[in-house]
Design a protein around this motif. Structure first.
Motif, PDB file in Angstrom:
ATOM      1  N   ARG A   1     -10.970  18.021  -9.908  1.00  0.00           N
ATOM      2  CA  ARG A   1     -12.437  18.108  -9.840  1.00  0.00           C
ATOM      3  C   ARG A   1     -13.068  16.718  -9.724  1.00  0.00           C
ATOM      4  NH1 ARG A   1     -14.728  23.079 -12.159  1.00  0.00           N
ATOM      5  NH2 ARG A   1     -13.033  24.506 -12.685  1.00  0.00           N
ATOM      6  N   THR A   2     -12.498  15.753 -10.445  1.00  0.00           N
ATOM      7  CA  THR A   2     -13.072  14.405 -10.448  1.00  0.00           C
ATOM      8  C   THR A   2     -12.920  13.744  -9.089  1.00  0.00           C
ATOM      9  OG1 THR A   2     -12.624  14.149 -12.809  1.00  0.00           O
ATOM     10  CG2 THR A   2     -12.941  12.136 -11.538  1.00  0.00           C
TER      11      THR A   2
ATOM     12  N   SER B   1     -12.452  15.205  -6.277  1.00  0.00           N
ATOM     13  CA  SER B   1     -13.272  15.970  -5.334  1.00  0.00           C
ATOM     14  C   SER B   1     -14.752  15.608  -5.437  1.00  0.00           C
ATOM     15  CB  SER B   1     -13.101  17.474  -5.572  1.00  0.00           C
ATOM     16  OG  SER B   1     -11.765  17.876  -5.375  1.00  0.00           O
ATOM     17  N   SER B   2     -15.149  14.989  -6.555  1.00  0.00           N
ATOM     18  CA  SER B   2     -16.550  14.629  -6.777  1.00  0.00           C
ATOM     19  C   SER B   2     -16.922  13.282  -6.167  1.00  0.00           C
ATOM     20  CB  SER B   2     -16.855  14.584  -8.283  1.00  0.00           C
ATOM     21  OG  SER B   2     -16.774  15.864  -8.861  1.00  0.00           O
ATOM     22  N   HIS B   3     -15.949  12.548  -5.655  1.00  0.00           N
ATOM     23  CA  HIS B   3     -16.226  11.180  -5.207  1.00  0.00           C
ATOM     24  C   HIS B   3     -15.643  10.947  -3.825  1.00  0.00           C
ATOM     25  CE1 HIS B   3     -17.923  10.008  -9.042  1.00  0.00           C
ATOM     26  NE2 HIS B   3     -16.910  10.607  -9.631  1.00  0.00           N
TER      27      HIS B   3
ATOM     28  N   THR C   1     -16.769  11.022 -15.145  1.00  0.00           N
ATOM     29  CA  THR C   1     -16.630  12.314 -14.468  1.00  0.00           C
ATOM     30  C   THR C   1     -15.417  13.078 -14.976  1.00  0.00           C
ATOM     31  OG1 THR C   1     -17.580  11.271 -12.505  1.00  0.00           O
ATOM     32  CG2 THR C   1     -16.612  13.441 -12.215  1.00  0.00           C
TER      33      THR C   1
ATOM     34  N   ALA D   1     -15.498  16.660 -16.830  1.00  0.00           N
ATOM     35  CA  ALA D   1     -14.767  17.779 -16.235  1.00  0.00           C
ATOM     36  C   ALA D   1     -13.837  18.428 -17.249  1.00  0.00           C
ATOM     37  CB  ALA D   1     -13.978  17.297 -15.017  1.00  0.00           C
TER      38      ALA D   1
ATOM     39  N   TYR E   1     -17.149  20.189 -15.247  1.00  0.00           N
ATOM     40  CA  TYR E   1     -18.173  19.488 -14.463  1.00  0.00           C
ATOM     41  C   TYR E   1     -17.629  19.020 -13.118  1.00  0.00           C
ATOM     42  CZ  TYR E   1     -21.420  15.609 -13.401  1.00  0.00           C
ATOM     43  OH  TYR E   1     -22.306  14.754 -12.811  1.00  0.00           O
ATOM     44  N   GLN E   2     -18.431  19.174 -12.070  1.00  0.00           N
ATOM     45  CA  GLN E   2     -18.055  18.666 -10.749  1.00  0.00           C
ATOM     46  C   GLN E   2     -19.302  18.381  -9.933  1.00  0.00           C
ATOM     47  OE1 GLN E   2     -15.098  20.962  -8.696  1.00  0.00           O
ATOM     48  NE2 GLN E   2     -15.304  19.813  -6.783  1.00  0.00           N
ATOM     49  N   LEU E   3     -19.297  17.229  -9.260  1.00  0.00           N
ATOM     50  CA  LEU E   3     -20.395  16.822  -8.384  1.00  0.00           C
ATOM     51  C   LEU E   3     -20.067  17.158  -6.940  1.00  0.00           C
ATOM     52  CD1 LEU E   3     -21.036  13.198  -9.717  1.00  0.00           C
ATOM     53  CD2 LEU E   3     -22.756  14.999  -9.687  1.00  0.00           C
TER      54      LEU E   3
ATOM     55  N   SER F   1     -19.273  15.842  -3.381  1.00  0.00           N
ATOM     56  CA  SER F   1     -18.563  14.576  -3.164  1.00  0.00           C
ATOM     57  C   SER F   1     -19.384  13.549  -2.405  1.00  0.00           C
ATOM     58  CB  SER F   1     -17.252  14.827  -2.421  1.00  0.00           C
ATOM     59  OG  SER F   1     -17.490  15.351  -1.144  1.00  0.00           O
TER      60      SER F   1
END
Length: 393
Positions: free
Chosen positions: A58-59, A61-63, A155, A159, A164-166, A168
Motif C-alpha cells: 500500500r505504501t 503504491s501511494s508514491h 505512510t 497503513a 491507509y493508502q494515498l 500515487s
C-alpha cells in the motif's frame, strides 16, 4: 513564493519526465556502490509478515517515485524516469532470508547498490537472525532524500494501523524542478547537458568515515545564536563549516547540498529533490555579517531565486545539513564509496548532532581530519566568545 500542490497535474507527460540535474549525476554513477540508503526495522512479536507485506504494498503504491524505472532516450539524449505501476498484490512477494550474522553486518557486506536499470530503485527483504525478525529496506538515493524516507515511514505505519493508502500521483514535481533548473541563470544558454552515452561509469572512491559529537555546551551555543540572530539551524552549521574550512581553504569553492522542497513546499512527497549550490569558503571573521548573508541567500532560494545550480561533481568538498526524521526506521551507514574527496555531513536528531567526515584516503590523511576536529573545536569556542561579547554590548 512558489507553492506546489502534490497532485495538481493529470497531464500524461507527467507520468514520464526528464531526470533532474542531481538525479542524472547519480544515475551516471550507478555502476558502483554509491548512494546506498538502507534501513532496518525490527518486527514486534505481534506483527506478522503478511501484515507488513500488505502495508509495504500500500505504501509503495501511494508514491509515484517508488514506482519508477529509468531509461535513456537516444533521440533526446537524456535520461528519463517513467511510472511502471506495481504488479498485482497476488504477485507481490517479499523474500524471507535466514542470516548467520548481525543484520547490520549483513547489509554492510552487500556491497552492490540497488541496480537502477533493472527495475525499481529499492529492494526489500525480511531477515531472520537469533530469534528476531527484521525488515531490510534499501533505497537508491536517486528516489529518496531524508524527507522522502520520513514520508515513507509515515505512510507505512498509517497503513499498518488502518489500511491507509494515498493515490500515487505523478511526476509533475520533477517536471517543475527541471523547468526551474532550465530557466535559472546557469541554464539559459542550453537546455540540457551534452550526453554521448546512455551510462557513464564514474569511478567511486573508497571512503573512510570519522565523526565528531557536539557537546551539550556547544549545542547550547548554536541554539543561542539561532535565537539571537533569528536564523535557521542549517545556516548556523554552514557558518561553522565555513569557519572550520577557512583555516586552510579560504577562497576555495565548496558545494552545499540543498533541497527543492523548501521552495516547492512538497514535504509530504516521497522523492529525491536535492540540488547542489556553489559557495566560497570565507575567511575567519565576524559572525554576524556572514550569518546575515547566509540567511538572506537561504531565504532567496526558498522563494525561488537562484544564482548557481551546479553539477554534482563540480566540487571536491561538499557540505550537507540533514535532520534525522525517522522514528522507527533505523538507517544503516553501509556505503563504502563516495563521489567527493571530502563530504562534511551535519546530522541532527533527537540523540544529538554529529559532524561526520567522509573522506577519500587518496586525498586526505587521518592527521588532516584530526586537524579539522581541532579547527571545529576552536570555531565553537570563538563563536561562544563572540556571542558573549555581543550579548554584553
Amino acid at each position: 513564493m512558489l507553492f506546489y500542490s502534490r497532485y495538481q497535474s493529470n497531464d500524461p507527460e507527467d507520468f514520464a519526465t526528464e531526470l533532474t540535474r542531481m538525479q542524472t549525476s547519480i544515475l551516471r554513477s550507478s555502476g558502483r556502490s554509491i548512494y546506498r540508503k538502507p534501513y532496518l526495522y525490527e518486527l514486534p512479536a505481534t506483527m506478522s509478515y503478511s501484515q507488513l507485506s500488505m502495508a509495504l504494498y500500500r505504501t509503495i503504491s501511494s508514491h509515484a517515485m517508488l514506482q519508477v524505472q529509468f531509461k535513456y532516450e537516444r533521440k533526446l539524449q537524456r535520461y528519463e524516469q517513467y511510472i511502471v505501476q506495481l504488479p498485482s498484490l497476488n504477485d507481490w512477494d517479499i523474500p524471507i532470508v535466514d542470516i548467520g550474522m548481525q543484520p547490520e553486518m549483513y547489509i554492510i557486506t552487500e556491497e552492490t547498490s540497488v541496480p537502477l536499470l533493472e527495475g525499481y530503485p529499492w529492494r526489500i527483504k525480511f531477515l531472520e537472525y537469533d530469534d528476531k525478525r527484521y525488515m531490510y529496506l534499501e533505497f537508491h538515493s536517486i528516489c529518496v532524500d531524508h524527507y522522502g524516507v520520513k514520508c515513507f515511514e509515515d505512510t507505512l505505519f498509517r497503513a499498518l494501523r488502518s489500511g491507509y493508502q494515498l493515490p500515487s500521483g505523478n511526476l509533475s514535481s520533477y517536471r517543475l524542478v527541471r523547468n526551474m533548473e532550465i530557466i535559472s541563470s546557469n541554464f539559459r544558454q542550453k537546455r540540457q547537458d551534452p550526453v554521448q552515452f546512455p551510462l557513464i561509469q564514474e569511478p567511486g572512491m573508497r571512503i573512510i568515515t570519522a565523526s565528531y559529537e557536539l557537546s551539550s555546551d556547544q549545542m547550547m551555543v548554536i541554539e543561542q545564536i539561532k535565537k539571537r540572530y533569528n536564523v535557521e539551524a542549517s545556516v548556523v552549521y554552514q557558518l561553522i563549516v565555513e569557519q572550520m574550512l577557512g583555516y586552510d581553504s579560504e577562497g576555495e569553492l565548496y558545494g552545499m547540498i540543498d533541497n527543492w522542497r523548501s521552495t516547492l513546499r512538497n514535504f509530504d512527497e516521497v522523492g529525491c529533490f536535492y540540488y547542489m549550490n556553489g559557495e566560497v569558503v570565507q575567511g575567519l571573521g565576524v559572525m554576524r555579517s556572514r550569518l546575515m548573508t547566509l540567511q538572506l541567500q537561504h531565504q532567496k532560494r526558498k522563494e525561488g531565486e537562484f544564482t548557481t545550480i551546479s553539477k554534482r561533481n563540480d566540487y571536491s568538498i561538499v557540505y550537507s545539513y540533514e535532520e534525522v526524521l525517522c522514528q522507527r526506521l533505523v538507517e544503516v551507514p553501509a556505503d563504502q564509496y563516495g563521489p567527493y574527496e571530502l563530504f562534511i555531513r551535519i546530522r541532527c536528531g533527537q540523540a544529538g548532532t554529529t559532524v561526520r567526515f567522509e573522506y577519500s584516503p587518496e586525498h586526505y590523511c587521518r592527521e588532516q581530519i584530526k586537524q579539522y576536529y581541532i579547527h571545529l573545536y576552536n570555531v565553537m569556542n570563538t563563536l561562544r566568545q563572540q556571542l558573549l561579547t555581543n550579548c554584553a554590548s
